[in-house]
Design an enzyme around this catalytic site. Sequence first.
Site, PDB file in Angstrom:
ATOM      1  N   CYS A  26       4.585  -7.776   7.855  1.00 37.32           N
ATOM      2  CA  CYS A  26       5.470  -7.133   9.032  1.00 37.32           C
ATOM      3  C   CYS A  26       5.575  -8.416  10.151  1.00 37.32           C
ATOM      4  CB  CYS A  26       4.850  -5.892   9.696  1.00 37.32           C
ATOM      5  SG  CYS A  26       5.881  -5.347  10.965  1.00 37.32           S
ATOM      6  N   GLU A  48       0.912  -1.203   0.080  1.00 36.24           N
ATOM      7  CA  GLU A  48      -0.207  -0.034   0.056  1.00 36.24           C
ATOM      8  C   GLU A  48       0.819   1.094   0.032  1.00 36.24           C
ATOM      9  OE1 GLU A  48      -3.033  -1.759   3.254  1.00 36.24           O
ATOM     10  OE2 GLU A  48      -1.904  -0.207   3.993  1.00 36.24           O
ATOM     11  N   CYS A  79       2.642   8.285   2.084  1.00 40.05           N
ATOM     12  CA  CYS A  79       2.960   7.018   3.235  1.00 40.05           C
ATOM     13  C   CYS A  79       3.555   6.026   2.550  1.00 40.05           C
ATOM     14  CB  CYS A  79       1.665   6.779   4.081  1.00 40.05           C
ATOM     15  SG  CYS A  79       2.183   5.839   5.432  1.00 40.05           S
ATOM     16  N   CYS A  82       2.578  -5.942  16.272  1.00 35.45           N
ATOM     17  CA  CYS A  82       2.157  -5.116  17.364  1.00 35.45           C
ATOM     18  C   CYS A  82       0.909  -5.506  17.327  1.00 35.45           C
ATOM     19  CB  CYS A  82       2.325  -3.618  16.899  1.00 35.45           C
ATOM     20  SG  CYS A  82       4.296  -3.045  16.819  1.00 35.45           S
ATOM     21  N   CYS A 110      -2.027   1.501   8.803  1.00 40.21           N
ATOM     22  CA  CYS A 110      -1.047   0.750   8.532  1.00 40.21           C
ATOM     23  C   CYS A 110      -1.531  -0.805   8.054  1.00 40.21           C
ATOM     24  CB  CYS A 110       0.178   0.492   9.622  1.00 40.21           C
ATOM     25  SG  CYS A 110       1.430  -0.578   9.072  1.00 40.21           S
ATOM     26  N   CYS A 119      -2.179  -3.796  15.178  1.00 42.69           N
ATOM     27  CA  CYS A 119      -1.779  -3.526  13.997  1.00 42.69           C
ATOM     28  C   CYS A 119      -2.180  -4.390  12.923  1.00 42.69           C
ATOM     29  CB  CYS A 119      -0.266  -3.044  13.487  1.00 42.69           C
ATOM     30  SG  CYS A 119       0.173  -2.598  12.056  1.00 42.69           S
TER      31      CYS A 119
END
Length: 373
Positions: free
Chosen positions: A123, A95, A116, A127, A355, A130
């Site tokens: 990832c 993205e 962004c 977290c 995100c 997220c």
Amino acid sequence: MVEPNQSSIYGETLDSLKEKLTEAGHPAFRAGQIMQWLYKKRVARWDEMTNLAKPLRLWLDQRFSLLPSKILLDKKASDVTDKLLIEYGDRSLVETVVIRAPMVGVGQENARKTICVSSQVGCAYACRFCASGLAGFKRDLDTSEIVSQLIHASRALELEDPHAAKEDQVAFDNIVMMGMGEPLSNYENVVPALKILNSEWGMHFGARRITLSTSGLVPQIRQLADEPLNLRLAISLHGATNEVRRKIMPINRKYPLEELIPAIEYFRERNGRMVTLEYILIEGINDSIEQAEELSKIARQLHAHVNCIPYNTVQGLQWKRPSLNRQRVFVNILKRQSVSVTIRREKGHDIDAACGQLRLKEEQERGNYVHVR
Ligand code: SAH
């Protein structure tokens, strides 16, 4: 056609391109002209590079790919955010978000635009709040895949408004490495990409207008501080004590606050720029008065700016944003301690702009979604 032995031209530096040209018997000075076409004109085809002889264009076409990625979706949220979903050759999705900051008394078309950028597919840092961590880690983006996101973004803005880019400049004002992924765990591709964006022969985009956001990888923060790049740094803090931070950010076990804070201090000393502490407000998790007080202490010690972000709901996660009143109470404690603090106005909630959210949806629809926790 992208041949398997082709590499993307957006991974080249002026010197590496000169070397390849010379090896193939072409004059080295052509490299500068090619970079002009890539970064100042942002052409989509080799034959648009009109000051290059045909044999050179043919060689370029065989040797390099120009934009091997394609835009799968250009999703417009509102008049403040759009999101590009880019697909790479291996069907990886990434993205890139365009955020427009409305300015009082100025038409939306003149608003400042921030891009962004993603640094990885998925990832690994998980977290708890997220969307990117939900589907796990797939791979690092290479230098060219990071650089080309900015080319795509500028071209999309120029398509929408042919006057968006002035002279040789791109059509946006800021770059934030806050998309999917942990940029500092892909240091070897992210930093070269930022150097290409920053260099005079490349995008010539000022380092002061580039912000890198990290979940707090201590050795890499120190390494970045020693780079000749004068970037801005943002730290995803989200908890003001180890106890709270550990619960929502597993990275805190490896790099607890007593290691993270000195690394941020080192960055600020070397770099001379104010660091931003990002703090998502999550109801009942990190929004207490005690956390606000601890956060004030850290911010004052680091002379840092605090950016409070009301939590953006992610489908499949149970977290909530605190009430407006609770948000205000939290922020006012910081203000009373003379901390420089802002609370982020919501952008892109309606297109899942936090995100990793858009990719998560697309992967779910494709059936590629793997729940790792
Ligand atoms: N890995 C890097 C950059 C990507 S995340 C980092 O951790 O900083 C970019 C920012 O978006 C981080 O501050 C992250 O904490 C925040 N973010 C992630 N999910 C969010 C959500 N659901 N609502 C609001 N902000 C979120």
